[in-house]
Write an enzyme that holds these catalytic residues in place. Structure first.
Site, short mmCIF file in Angstrom:
data_model
loop_
_atom_site.label_atom_id
_atom_site.label_comp_id
_atom_site.label_asym_id
_atom_site.label_seq_id
_atom_site.Cartn_x
_atom_site.Cartn_y
_atom_site.Cartn_z
N THR A 135 10.00 7.56 14.22
CA THR A 135 10.39 8.30 13.02
C THR A 135 11.81 8.85 13.14
O THR A 135 12.30 9.09 14.26
CB THR A 135 9.42 9.47 12.78
OG1 THR A 135 9.93 10.30 11.73
CG2 THR A 135 9.26 10.33 14.02
N ASP A 136 12.45 9.08 12.00
CA ASP A 136 13.77 9.72 12.02
C ASP A 136 13.70 11.19 12.43
O ASP A 136 14.72 11.79 12.80
CB ASP A 136 14.46 9.59 10.66
CG ASP A 136 13.66 10.16 9.49
OD1 ASP A 136 12.54 10.66 9.70
OD2 ASP A 136 14.16 10.08 8.35
N GLU A 137 12.49 11.77 12.41
CA GLU A 137 12.38 13.19 12.71
C GLU A 137 12.69 13.54 14.16
O GLU A 137 12.94 14.70 14.49
CB GLU A 137 10.98 13.71 12.33
CG GLU A 137 10.73 13.61 10.83
CD GLU A 137 9.49 14.35 10.39
OE1 GLU A 137 9.21 15.43 10.94
OE2 GLU A 137 8.79 13.87 9.48
N TYR A 161 4.97 17.62 15.96
CA TYR A 161 4.88 16.20 15.63
C TYR A 161 6.10 15.44 16.14
O TYR A 161 5.99 14.45 16.88
CB TYR A 161 4.75 16.01 14.12
CG TYR A 161 5.11 14.61 13.67
CD1 TYR A 161 4.42 13.50 14.16
CD2 TYR A 161 6.15 14.39 12.76
CE1 TYR A 161 4.77 12.21 13.76
CE2 TYR A 161 6.49 13.11 12.36
CZ TYR A 161 5.80 12.03 12.87
OH TYR A 161 6.15 10.77 12.50
N LYS A 165 6.52 12.53 19.13
CA LYS A 165 7.07 11.20 18.89
C LYS A 165 8.30 10.95 19.76
O LYS A 165 8.51 9.84 20.27
CB LYS A 165 7.40 11.00 17.42
CG LYS A 165 6.20 10.85 16.51
CD LYS A 165 5.35 9.63 16.86
CE LYS A 165 6.02 8.33 16.50
NZ LYS A 165 5.13 7.16 16.75
#
Length: 357
Positions: A135-137, A161, A165
């Site tokens: 994810t970009d997060e 989260y 990741k």
């Protein structure tokens, strides 16, 4: 080597769309491993019933014995790892689930892949791929005028989260550099489209609007995200698996930066066209601002130049075309929506939003 791939988390939103897209474009068998938590749904795969190219296995990527058995039995040429707990709000309420699935589960999947890969012939070793979907997060938050995230941005995760990741991404990288496992990593922006579990912004807006419920908007609604139609994402993953350079990371984005409040207004306006309210008023009347969530990142944006330049991929859908397809899918599939909105889902919505009112 047999023509088969293992897809983990293939009954979830992005995973199921990937499996459907894969089998629409390939005869390579999919071994679909999913533990069917709240967001995994066999109904997403109903169109594949009776298709010998799709083998569904209910189980957890953290079950080392099960996963090793799948490698031994099916001799896959690739693994595509979607399996993850993926909702920021849930990670705030229940972070341990995210540590177990996203970190420990990815580690055990990598270990099984490493052992299997180590026993292959030289040719099969060279052909094997482990593609990890992230994810970009993991890159943290951007200021309004910052350039979009590139693959070489440093990691600055801000939620349980995204931290989980980020840890899984590091493990994948380490297994390549330490053991030589041929890995690929993709970091995507916010996906939307069919089969999206209605805790996420766009499907929540659609389902709440049609049900006459409030449309909750965090804070001032000016959080900016890049939006990627899920089928475009699936095409991007297929392209990375096909031609990506081993050990590399590819950011997959939609080139669609929009503030959350603009998304809400767009969904309301399109629903006003497609399914007008009985009283003739706009769905915008249902918008309600609620307290922002802790640690809410202000802006994400993906620079997808690398995958376009190196692999020739770019999104086919604009936000305007993709969101119309998405809304129409939800209007056409009320039974799917009703079935996923179980008591546990309703309880979660109540817990997450009622306390922010």
């Amino acid at each position: 080597m047999n023509k088969a791939i293992i897809v983990t988390g293939g009954a979830g939103f992005i995973g199921a769309n990937f499996v459907l897209d894969w089998l629409a474009n390939s005869d390579v068998t999919v071994i679909n491993l999913d533990c069917l938590t709240y967001a995994g749904n066999r109904e997403n795969l109903a169109s594949l019933e009776g298709d010998a190219r799709h083998i569904f296995v209910q189980g957890n990527i953290g079950d080392s014995e099960l996963v090793r058995g799948l490698f031994t039995q099916y001799q896959p040429c690739a693994v595509v790892n979607f399996a993850a707990e993926s909702h920021v709000d849930r990670s705030i309420h229940s972070p341990e689930d995210f540590i177990q699935t996203n970190i420990v589960g990815t580690f055990r999947l990598l270990e099984a892949a490493r052992i299997y890969w180590g026993g292959l012939s030289d040719d099969d070793k060279a052909a094997f791929r482990f593609l990890h979907v992230s994810t970009d997060e993991v890159y943290g938050s951007l200021k309004k005028d910052d350039p979009a995230f590139r693959e070489d941005n440093k990691y600055e995760p801000n939620s349980p989260y995204s931290a989980s990741k980020a840890a899984s991404d590091h493990l994948v990288r380490a297994y390549h550099h330490t053991y030589g496992l041929p890995v690929l990593t993709t970091n995507c922006s916010n996906n939307y489209g069919p089969y999206h579990f209605p805790e996420k912004l766009i499907p929540l807006l659609i389902t709440h609007a049609l049900a006459g419920k409030n449309l909750p908007v965090y804070g001032d609604g000016q959080q900016i995200r890049d939006w990627l139609f899920v089928v475009d994402h699936c095409r991007g993953i297929r392209r990375v698996l096909e031609a990506g350079k081993v050990g590399e990371t590819y950011n997959i984005g939609g080139w669609n930066e929009m503030a959350n409040l603009d998304i809400v207004h767009t969904v309301c306006d399109l629903l006003d066209e497609a399914r007008p309210r009985a009283d003739g008023k706009s769905y915008r009347e249902q918008i309600t601002f609620v307290t922002d969530r802790p640690g809410h990142d202000r802006r994400y944006a993906i620079d997808a130049t690398k995958i376009e330049k190196d692999l020739g991929w770019k999104p086919q859908e604009t936000f305007q075309t993709g969101i119309r397809k998405t809304i129409q899918w939800y209007l056409d599939n009320p039974e799917w929506v009703a079935n996923v909105q179980s008591g546990s889902y309703r309880d979660w919505v109540e817990k997450n939003y009622a306390e922010r009112g």
